[in-house]
Design an enzyme around this catalytic site. Structure first.
Site, short mmCIF file in Angstrom:
data_model
loop_
_atom_site.label_atom_id
_atom_site.label_comp_id
_atom_site.label_asym_id
_atom_site.label_seq_id
_atom_site.Cartn_x
_atom_site.Cartn_y
_atom_site.Cartn_z
N VAL A 76 0.81 -1.22 0.00
CA VAL A 76 0.00 0.00 0.00
C VAL A 76 0.84 1.27 0.00
O VAL A 76 0.32 2.37 0.18
CB VAL A 76 -0.96 0.02 1.22
N GLY A 77 2.12 1.15 -0.18
CA GLY A 77 2.96 2.34 -0.22
C GLY A 77 4.43 1.99 -0.18
O GLY A 77 4.81 0.85 0.10
N GLY A 120 11.60 6.02 0.97
CA GLY A 120 13.04 5.84 1.11
C GLY A 120 13.40 4.78 2.13
O GLY A 120 14.45 4.15 2.04
N TYR A 121 12.53 4.58 3.12
CA TYR A 121 12.81 3.58 4.15
C TYR A 121 12.59 2.17 3.61
O TYR A 121 13.34 1.25 3.89
CB TYR A 121 11.89 3.83 5.35
N GLY A 122 11.54 1.98 2.85
CA GLY A 122 11.19 0.65 2.34
C GLY A 122 9.76 0.65 1.86
O GLY A 122 9.28 1.64 1.31
N ASP A 182 9.95 16.64 12.48
CA ASP A 182 9.64 16.48 11.06
C ASP A 182 8.13 16.59 10.83
O ASP A 182 7.52 15.75 10.17
CB ASP A 182 10.15 15.13 10.55
#
Length: 590
Positions: free
Chosen positions: A262-263, A266-268, A380
């Site tokens: 579902v998405g 940059g992390y994975g 952030d």
């Protein structure tokens, strides 16, 4: 008043004549080829420095042509009303304003190398020279520094708000007796050398130790949790967070099939799944074989396992096994605020829903700042890190960059600058001192997104500056922002508290952190806006009935409004669920 004519090709004899205005006090003719001059009757106030130069840290005083130690620094003007840098009169007005308001001698101010930097700030190098001495004394530097650093000095209106960063200043020591004994000097040099050697050895040992610890932390963020070196055996039983085995999550996602993806970021990748208890979850899976996000992975577990609030995304559990790093969150079916504002999710956000989303997000951040122990700075805050549940309740997500404020007396955390361009607090960027007010600045940018639906930086324009320039308090309905507002709301007849909402957002993005409200003050202000119109201050942003929410006219039906299947296998419904985990345009320390 002065004129700078340095670095030209003037030669022969300089004749100043006798008809020069009385206001002219300085003519700077450095680096020309003038062989003689006739400056009478101006010899007491006119200076031709010729080819004179200075050594060491001294610089040539443009007022007296003597070598002196100037007080230097950099002026950053965030929103000047001009773009043309070749107009010398504009900068001359700034010079005159500085020497008049700072109590300096006319001509003792030097402005150099003006340019617009990567943040689109006008950056100017400033040199202030002492009037009659070679250097300033401590009280003089303190007085000037107070005027510039605390915004007491006001520049000409066309320059707008500014920030001053001073360079270190070396004070000359006066008086005292010099001891010239060769023996004492030799002993002092020897002792100093020995101390330097010992200090160097100590620093090297500490550096080696930290380097080893950093290497272990990058390769295995759970090293401090698992002294034995095993993957999961040493992971603590954290409150509210369950440890999942790799096989459990693999089965739940049908071997991490694409149909359940579902998405990604940059992390994975992020997968939808259903744990044995029947709860639908979002599983954030790090890239295989990559250490990217390893420290963020551990930070998020530690923070989310002990903070619980209805406006924070809940951590269900985690997995650290077989070289895999995974976080398991409650599933947020309506994606990110950014997706809804861009129209990508198909959800219509009317003005009242936007107010409630702002209130919910503010409550989540206020909890982190004031009720968490120790307090937490998110670092952030942005629209992609605000998620919406089935009722459009806003929840703050992604704590990978968060910092603990463990020393309440200090009031800030000195840290490397990280965050997302457009949302980043400029004061934090300049000082590297992180405070709760840095989150307030970022939240103010999100509030302007709710008004405009634009991204913070779009086509080279910064939303904060655009709103500040366009604001018109005489426009009671749209506050002068009709050209900036999201088209889906600017045609509405009654925008509850729109002007107060914009004013609150602009207070949040003030240049100085001390001028910004706290998050709890932002919460109270948003509650007042809603209460004054008789609306509920519940941060649930959906309409009062599910039917009304599902039948928003003129908007396509959201693809995930339907309930999820009983079993988490081969479901073809997919949605671009970023989960707020994509770290875009990260700012790293310079």
């Amino acid at each position: 008043m002065g004129r700078k004519l340095r670095n030209n090709a003037f030669n022969d004899t300089l004749n100043m004549g006798s008809s020069i205005g009385k206001q002219l006090q300085l003519v700077d003719l450095q680096n020309n080829r003038i062989t003689s001059e006739n400056t009478k009757p101006y010899s007491t106030s006119m200076a031709n420095c010729g080819s004179k130069s200075c050594l060491s840290a001294k610089k040539l005083n443009p007022q007296s042509c003597d070598c002196a130690y100037p007080f230097e620094g950099t002026l950053y003007f965030r929103a000047p009303l001009f773009r043309e840098l070749s107009n010398a009169d504009i900068f001359h007005s700034l010079e005159m304003s500085l020497w008049e308001k700072l109590g300096l001698t006319p001509g003792s101010v030097s402005l150099q190398n003006p340019f617009f930097n990567v943040d689109d700030y006008l950056q100017v190098h400033l040199e202030l020279f002492p009037s009659a001495q070679k250097s300033f004394n401590r009280s003089g530097i303190q007085r000037i520094g107070f005027f510039l650093s605390n915004q007491t000095y006001k520049p000409p209106p066309q320059f707008g708000p500014y920030l001053f960063i001073a360079s270190p200043y070396t004070f000359l020591e006066h008086g005292g007796n010099r001891i010239s004994s060769t023996l004492i000097i030799g002993i002092a040099i020897g002792c100093a050398f020995l101390v330097l050697v010992l200090v160097g050895l100590g620093i090297y040992a500490v550096w080696q130790k930290k380097r080893a610890e950093r290497a272990i932390g990058l390769s295995n963020p759970f090293a401090s949790w698992a002294p034995s070196g095993k993957d999961s055996g040493g992971a603590p039983q954290l409150k509210g967070a369950r440890w999942f085995s790799y096989d459990e999550l693999k089965k739940c996602t049908n071997n991490f099939s694409e149909s359940n993806e579902v998405g990604s970021g940059g992390y994975g990748k992020v997968y939808r799944g259903m744990v044995p208890s029947g709860q639908v979850v979002a599983i954030k899976k790090a890239q295989q074989g990559s250490t990217q996000g390893g420290l963020e992975f551990k930070t998020e577990i530690e923070l989310l396992s002990r903070v619980h609030h209805k406006n924070l995304v809940g951590l269900v559990g985690f997995c650290f096994e077989q070289g895999e790093q995974m976080l398991v969150y409650e599933f947020m079916p309506n994606g990110t605020l950014r997706e809804s504002l861009s129209g990508k999710s198909g959800i219509h956000l009317d003005w009242k829903r936007r107010l409630r989303i702002a209130l919910g997000s503010a409550r989540g951040l206020a909890y982190l700042h004031e009720l968490a122990n120790p307090p937490i700075i998110h670092r952030d805050v942005k629209s992609t890190n605000i998620l919406l549940d089935e009722n459009l309740t806003a929840k703050v997500a992604d704590f990978g960059l968060s910092k603990l404020v463990s020393d309440s007396a200090k009031g800030h955390v000195s840290t490397q600058v990280k965050g997302t361009l457009g949302y980043l607090d400029p004061e934090y960027y300049m000082t590297q001192q992180l405070t709760e007010k840095s989150d307030v600045y970022s939240f103010g940018v999100v509030m302007l997104e709710l008004v405009s639906a634009r991204q913070p930086i779009e086509k080279g324009k910064y939303i904060v500056r655009e709103v500040r320039l366009a604001m018109d308090k005489n426009d009671e309905d749209q506050y002068g922002l009709r050209g900036i507002m999201d088209p889906s709301i600017k045609s509405l007849a009654n925008l509850t508290g729109f002007g107060r909402f914009v004013e609150l957002a602009m207070r949040c993005v003030e240049e100085s952190a001390s001028d910004r409200p706290t998050m709890s003050e932002v919460v109270k202000a948003l509650e007042n806006i809603l209460q004054n119109d008789g609306m509920s201050t519940s941060s649930t942003s959906a309409s009062s009935t599910a039917t009304d929410f599902g039948s928003t006219k003129g908007v396509s039906r959201h693809p995930y409004e339907d309930s999820f299947p009983k079993k988490c296998v081969n479901n073809t419904n997919a949605f671009d669920y970023s989960g707020g985990y994509t770290l875009q345009s990260k700012v790293e320390p310079k």
